[in-house]
Design a protein around this motif. Structure first.
Motif, PDB file in Angstrom:
ATOM      1  N   TYR A  32       3.853  13.758   1.962  1.00  0.00           N
ATOM      2  CA  TYR A  32       3.338  12.829   2.975  1.00  0.00           C
ATOM      3  C   TYR A  32       2.046  13.374   3.590  1.00  0.00           C
ATOM      4  CZ  TYR A  32       3.247   9.960   7.221  1.00  0.00           C
ATOM      5  OH  TYR A  32       2.879   9.112   8.241  1.00  0.00           O
ATOM      6  N   TRP A  95       1.581   3.798   7.762  1.00  0.00           N
ATOM      7  CA  TRP A  95       1.741   5.240   7.581  1.00  0.00           C
ATOM      8  C   TRP A  95       3.049   5.722   8.202  1.00  0.00           C
ATOM      9  CZ3 TRP A  95      -0.233   8.148   4.099  1.00  0.00           C
ATOM     10  CH2 TRP A  95      -1.503   7.892   3.574  1.00  0.00           C
ATOM     11  N   ARG A  98       5.968   5.182   6.002  1.00  0.00           N
ATOM     12  CA  ARG A  98       5.997   6.064   4.827  1.00  0.00           C
ATOM     13  C   ARG A  98       6.450   7.479   5.172  1.00  0.00           C
ATOM     14  NH1 ARG A  98       0.364   5.674   1.736  1.00  0.00           N
ATOM     15  NH2 ARG A  98       1.399   7.317   0.534  1.00  0.00           N
TER      16      ARG A  98
END
Length: 123
Positions: A32, A95, A98
């Motif tokens: 990530y 974001w 995720r």
């Protein structure tokens, strides 16, 4: 615009995981972070130490009152954060969704407030 992605999770969950689950978790956060870096969105981020290391400070009658421990008791604790720079809230939410933290806790997305300032005048 900058957004703070705050990760709230249960502190004791890490200790309940197997070594394999921990390795998968570390790999997921590394991937990530690499994706944020590649997208040039990452400004910074860190994992926080446990709440038993926290210190709370407030002013009472103009004098600091210092207490050990977190400000509030809750099921999830602030475990870490990512500071990102993206075009808008939709991108920040994308974001946040995720982030591995969204799978084991709660993500809070908050825009960073920038104070207006006066630019120096040209002389």
């Amino acid at each position: 615009m900058q957004y703070l992605l705050m990760i709230y999770s249960q502190e004791n969950r890490w200790n309940q995981m197997t070594d394999s689950e921990r390795q998968q978790g570390v790999a997921a956060y590394q991937a990530y972070s690499e994706a944020l870096t590649k997208a040039e969105a990452l400004v910074g981020g860190n994992r926080l130490q446990h709440t038993n290391t926290a210190t709370t400070v407030r002013l009472v009658d103009g004098k600091p009152q210092v207490l050990d421990g977190p400000y509030s008791d809750s099921k999830e604790q602030l475990a870490g954060y990512f500071l990102i720079d993206v075009p808008n809230l939709d991108a920040a939410i994308a974001w946040a969704s995720r982030c591995p933290g969204a799978g084991h806790g709660i993500m809070e997305v908050r825009p960073v407030w920038t104070a207006p300032y006066n630019e120096p005048s040209a002389a």
